[in-house]
Motif scaffolding. Structure first.
Motif, PDB file in Angstrom:
ATOM      1  N   ASP A  26      39.715  35.188  51.369  1.00 13.46           N
ATOM      2  CA  ASP A  26      39.655  36.639  51.724  1.00 13.46           C
ATOM      3  C   ASP A  26      38.630  37.066  52.704  1.00 13.46           C
ATOM      4  N   LYS A  63      44.725  31.515  47.315  1.00 11.92           N
ATOM      5  CA  LYS A  63      45.622  32.671  47.482  1.00 11.92           C
ATOM      6  C   LYS A  63      45.072  33.328  48.903  1.00 11.92           C
ATOM      7  N   GLN A  65      44.561  36.243  51.368  1.00 10.90           N
ATOM      8  CA  GLN A  65      44.910  37.556  51.342  1.00 10.90           C
ATOM      9  C   GLN A  65      45.504  37.876  52.748  1.00 10.90           C
ATOM     10  N   ASP A  97      49.014  36.291  48.979  1.00 12.54           N
ATOM     11  CA  ASP A  97      48.784  37.549  48.566  1.00 12.54           C
ATOM     12  C   ASP A  97      49.078  38.625  49.457  1.00 12.54           C
ATOM     13  N   LYS A  99      51.527  41.426  48.438  1.00 14.93           N
ATOM     14  CA  LYS A  99      51.828  42.447  47.607  1.00 14.93           C
ATOM     15  C   LYS A  99      53.135  43.277  48.243  1.00 14.93           C
ATOM     16  N   LEU A 154      52.990  42.569  40.315  1.00 12.78           N
ATOM     17  CA  LEU A 154      51.786  43.294  39.721  1.00 12.78           C
ATOM     18  C   LEU A 154      52.275  43.851  38.445  1.00 12.78           C
ATOM     19  N   THR A 157      47.099  45.829  37.111  1.00 10.91           N
ATOM     20  CA  THR A 157      46.162  45.427  37.987  1.00 10.91           C
ATOM     21  C   THR A 157      44.807  45.533  37.713  1.00 10.91           C
ATOM     22  N   SER A 158      43.916  45.109  38.490  1.00 12.95           N
ATOM     23  CA  SER A 158      42.474  44.986  37.991  1.00 12.95           C
ATOM     24  C   SER A 158      41.703  46.132  38.613  1.00 12.95           C
ATOM     25  N   VAL A 200      50.849  39.676  37.465  1.00 21.97           N
ATOM     26  CA  VAL A 200      49.157  39.658  37.754  1.00 21.97           C
ATOM     27  C   VAL A 200      48.981  40.784  36.603  1.00 21.97           C
ATOM     28  N   PRO A 222      43.184  38.165  38.695  1.00 25.67           N
ATOM     29  CA  PRO A 222      42.111  38.364  39.423  1.00 25.67           C
ATOM     30  C   PRO A 222      40.918  39.367  38.816  1.00 25.67           C
ATOM     31  N   GLN A 227      34.373  41.462  40.785  1.00 29.28           N
ATOM     32  CA  GLN A 227      34.859  42.574  39.980  1.00 29.28           C
ATOM     33  C   GLN A 227      34.551  42.942  38.746  1.00 29.28           C
ATOM     34  N   ASN A 248      41.889  33.984  39.356  1.00 31.93           N
ATOM     35  CA  ASN A 248      41.466  34.067  40.881  1.00 31.93           C
ATOM     36  C   ASN A 248      40.063  34.413  41.083  1.00 31.93           C
ATOM     37  N   SER A 250      37.736  35.030  44.326  1.00 26.84           N
ATOM     38  CA  SER A 250      37.595  35.033  45.970  1.00 26.84           C
ATOM     39  C   SER A 250      36.129  35.417  46.269  1.00 26.84           C
ATOM     40  N   ARG A 251      35.669  36.500  46.473  1.00 26.34           N
ATOM     41  CA  ARG A 251      34.328  36.750  46.737  1.00 26.34           C
ATOM     42  C   ARG A 251      33.218  35.949  45.900  1.00 26.34           C
TER      43      ARG A 251
HETATM   44  O1  LIG Z   1      47.368  40.500  43.449  1.00 26.25           O
HETATM   45  C1  LIG Z   1      46.108  39.893  43.522  1.00 26.25           C
HETATM   46  O2  LIG Z   1      45.818  38.935  43.767  1.00 26.25           O
HETATM   47  C2  LIG Z   1      45.171  40.981  43.169  1.00 26.25           C
HETATM   48  C3  LIG Z   1      45.739  41.864  42.134  1.00 26.25           C
HETATM   49  C4  LIG Z   1      44.965  42.578  41.358  1.00 26.25           C
HETATM   50  O3  LIG Z   1      45.087  43.360  40.373  1.00 26.25           O
HETATM   51  N1  LIG Z   1      43.591  42.769  41.789  1.00 26.25           N
HETATM   52  C5  LIG Z   1      43.086  41.959  42.777  1.00 26.25           C
HETATM   53  O4  LIG Z   1      41.620  42.213  42.982  1.00 26.25           O
HETATM   54  N2  LIG Z   1      43.937  41.128  43.377  1.00 26.25           N
HETATM   55  C6  LIG Z   1      43.265  40.436  44.614  1.00 26.25           C
HETATM   56  O5  LIG Z   1      42.521  39.505  44.175  1.00 26.25           O
HETATM   57  C7  LIG Z   1      41.447  39.117  44.933  1.00 26.25           C
HETATM   58  C8  LIG Z   1      40.226  39.294  44.288  1.00 26.25           C
HETATM   59  O6  LIG Z   1      39.046  39.345  45.047  1.00 26.25           O
HETATM   60  P1  LIG Z   1      37.663  39.309  44.643  1.00 26.25           P
HETATM   61  O7  LIG Z   1      37.164  40.458  44.010  1.00 26.25           O
HETATM   62  O8  LIG Z   1      36.948  38.862  45.776  1.00 26.25           O
HETATM   63  O9  LIG Z   1      37.557  37.997  43.406  1.00 26.25           O
HETATM   64  C9  LIG Z   1      41.675  40.045  46.227  1.00 26.25           C
HETATM   65  O10 LIG Z   1      42.408  39.448  47.180  1.00 26.25           O
HETATM   66  C10 LIG Z   1      42.641  41.287  45.693  1.00 26.25           C
HETATM   67  O11 LIG Z   1      43.403  41.791  46.535  1.00 26.25           O
END
Ligand SMILES: O=C(O)c1cc(=O)[nH]c(=O)n1[C@@H]1O[C@H](COP(=O)(O)O)[C@@H](O)[C@H]1O
Length: 281
Positions: A26, A63, A65, A97, A99, A154, A157-158, A200, A222, A227, A248, A250-251
């Motif tokens: 990302d 993954k 983005q 990713d 979506k 999806l 989602t988070s 997801v 994720p 998060q 997953n 990312s950051r």
């Molecule tokens: O489909 C996804 O990957 C996704 C779905 C979801 O419900 N929440 C979510 O955070 N994501 C993706 O997962 C990654 C989370 O990133 P971090 O929060 O940096 O770990 C991002 O690329 C979001 O777009």
């Protein structure tokens, strides 16, 4: 014509070999700045290459983005193509990713773009949005089957805004999110060792006792790291389905760059915490 090995079978194998962690690529503008890179195509390319070099030979899934590449137009998308190809060549599976979700006839176009075996952006799986109706994803399901690719739909989602749609209760008393899980269970019926059509489900969503997560497919989770969810939350949130969870980060990993060694150490720490949490469940 040889039939390609389905995504679900390939994913199960690489998860068993490498552990289930997915590292996200990302390239946020803020991360480029933290890494001392310019917010341009050269910075994007350096960032993506470094992440691939650091982890593609050791994690099950990566993954990218798409949004952060599309930001730079066609030259950014060219970097995305190379990123996908280099990551896959190092043995990781790539979940694009993006979506995507549209009416069926247009969905067929998106499916061609990511799931046709000769497409420049061909990926092992694609994230898709079912909120034009699950059936609108039909062309992507069909092409994924043909190409040995997968989808991540999806479901829950988070993000905090998700429940407004996903917890809505239908006339039959079932929530929209639960309905998506039921569609996926039907898609994966009879597949072994694992179906190719995943959901997801954010690691941040809390108690999932009301949901049947037994979809015989992978659950992309994720939310670990930035998060707020932790590896220890995974067995609590997913229960017995934790065996099929692909968490997953990312950051949580990317903020340790730009050093390859530091990115690897952060990845190993998350991988180890996840291994311990899943094994102890
Ligand atoms: O489909 C996804 O990957 C996704 C779905 C979801 O419900 N929440 C979510 O955070 N994501 C993706 O997962 C990654 C989370 O990133 P971090 O929060 O940096 O770990 C991002 O690329 C979001 O777009």
């Amino acid at each position: 014509m040889t039939v390609p090995e389905p995504f679900g079978a390939r994913l199960r194998r690489v998860m068993d070999e490498r552990g289930p962690l997915c590292v996200g690529i990302d390239p946020h503008a803020s991360l480029l700045a933290e890494w001392g890179l310019d917010d341009d195509v050269a910075g994007l390319e350096r960032f993506s290459r470094t992440v691939v070099e650091a982890v593609a030979d050791r994690v099950a899934v990566m993954k990218p983005q798409s949004a952060f590449f599309e930001r730079f137009g066609s030259r950014g998308v060219a970097v995305l193509e190379r990123t996908v190809q280099e990551a896959r060549a190092a043995g990781t599976l790539v979940v694009m990713d993006a979506k995507r979700g549209d009416i069926g006839s247009t969905m067929a176009g998106y499916a061609e773009a990511y799931l046709h075996k000769d497409a420049p952006l061909f990926s092992d799986a694609l994230t898709v949005s079912p909120y034009l109706g699950y059936g609108s994803l039909g062309p992507a399901v069909a092409l994924a089957r043909e190409s040995g690719a997968g989808l991540f739909v999806l479901a829950l989602t988070s993000n905090p805004e998700g429940p407004e749609v996903q917890h809505a209760v239908r006339a039959d008393g079932r929530s929209v999110g639960a309905t998506m899980l039921a569609h996926l269970a039907a898609e994966n019926a009879g597949e072994a060792p694992l179906g190719s059509f995943g959901a997801v489900v954010g690691a941040t969503v809390g108690d999932l006792a009301a949901y049947d997560l037994d979809i015989n497919g992978p659950l992309l989770a994720p939310g670990v790291g930035a998060q707020g969810a932790t590896a220890a939350d995974l067995p609590k949130v997913f229960g017995a389905a934790v065996r099929n969870v692909v968490p997953n980060v990312s950051r949580g990993v990317l903020r340790h760059g730009p050093g390859v060694g530091a990115l690897r150490s952060a990845t190993e720490r998350f991988a180890e915490e996840i291994r311990a949490a899943v094994a102890g469940s």
